[in-house]
Design an enzyme around this catalytic site. Sequence first.
Site: not given
Length: 479
Positions: A248, A282, A460
């Site tokens: 990620e 993010c 995830e």
Amino acid sequence: MKNIENYIDGLLQPASDKKHITVYNPAKGLPYALAPDSNEKDINLAIDAAEQAFASWSTTTVEERHHYLMKISDLILKNIDSLALAESIDNGKTLWLAKSVDIPRAASNMRFFATAIMQFASESHNMTGKAINYTLRKPLGVVACISPWNLPLYLFTWKIAPALAAGNTVVAKPSEVTPMTAYLFSKICMEAGLPKGVLNIVHGYGAQTGAVLSSHKKIKAISFTGSTKIGAEIAMKAAPSFKKYSLEMGGKNPNIIFADCNYDKMLATTLKSSFANQGQICLCGSKIFIEQSIYDKFKTDFIRKVAALKVGDPLDKDTQVGAIVSKQHFDKIKYYINLAQEEGGKILAGGISVQPKGFEKGWYIKPTIIEGLPHNCRTNQEEIFGPVVSLMPFKNEAEVLQMVNDSPYGLSASLWTENLTRAHRMANDIEAGIIWVNTWLLRDLRTPFGGMKNSGVGREGGNEALRFFTEPKNICIAH
């Protein structure tokens, strides 16, 4: 100076060669703790401990694993005040944010996967008159979890919880920039009675610890959150031994505002999605696309609200924007603000560093708004990861979709419109793993999380995480 230690085989211990890393308080710009500067020997000790623990942990019942994870979750909440304070001092984020979001979410991560593993079902496929197939999902073995500095305990637990729930043993490496709550978490695991070696936490620089984990033959999978550059390096090291990996990585996320939006809700939410955690999430929307007909109104209102944000002491309950996490990152953000101006951008708000009274050595940047840049310039294509946003007008759907998808990243996008048909159409066509319509950062832990393009590989969350941390095995039994 506080002293941080590794957590290996159930014990707290320094790095094997006694070297340390200086940890800074971003609000003050001063050192406040020492963390282990671990090396390959420390990693090997942790992997050996995890390997030794795997045989018994992998065969425990899901009820037992549920028990341990739930106990850890309860202890996180019991210690919420001390953990939130540690997170704020370590990271520079506001104390109220750490206490209301980061630490509760860490507890939720442990609780969610403690419960999810109790309901994680295998599949069966009947071949009429011939056979029945059923699928076993087996834990992988020793896995590595590498977490970033922006949401230290939040993302640390997001990785280790599903790994442990699925029956793996873990070697975890938190960021060397923000190691404190991972260290405190190791004490919580000891208090919870987690069997020794099941979770091992090794502190150190990525080049010395993360790199070893990525290529170590006994590590079966790697879950990483961090920069695209480091993610690419991990993939290169992991690929030759065919490890599983979930990466990620970066985000340069669009916030798309149509004239028919719920304006007041959009404006309030856009303030958060732009500058929450100093823009160091993010998922922050750092590129704001506004339909031409409301561009001037939005710009005026947004500048007014941004200018009113209080920058200062993260421990002050009235502070809305805390400190930048490190001097290195502070310098990076300043570089991009200068670059934006070199590219022809106009600073509408912020653009400067500030020194709040009593915190003159701390790393603070005023929330910054830039306009006048094309969508494909460096400022709008590269991840800044700070309190910096750019404004761009658009005329119609086709134009904004072209600009949004002309990006190396594809993690998330926010879309503001009351037109349901348009919302479905745009959400389908935007190249990103997560689309929020008329909201931002509304997360359901059951849903898949991850990005496209340079934003990552794999997913995830929910069953996606439990699938990643297990290996499917098909059994076919003939009638």
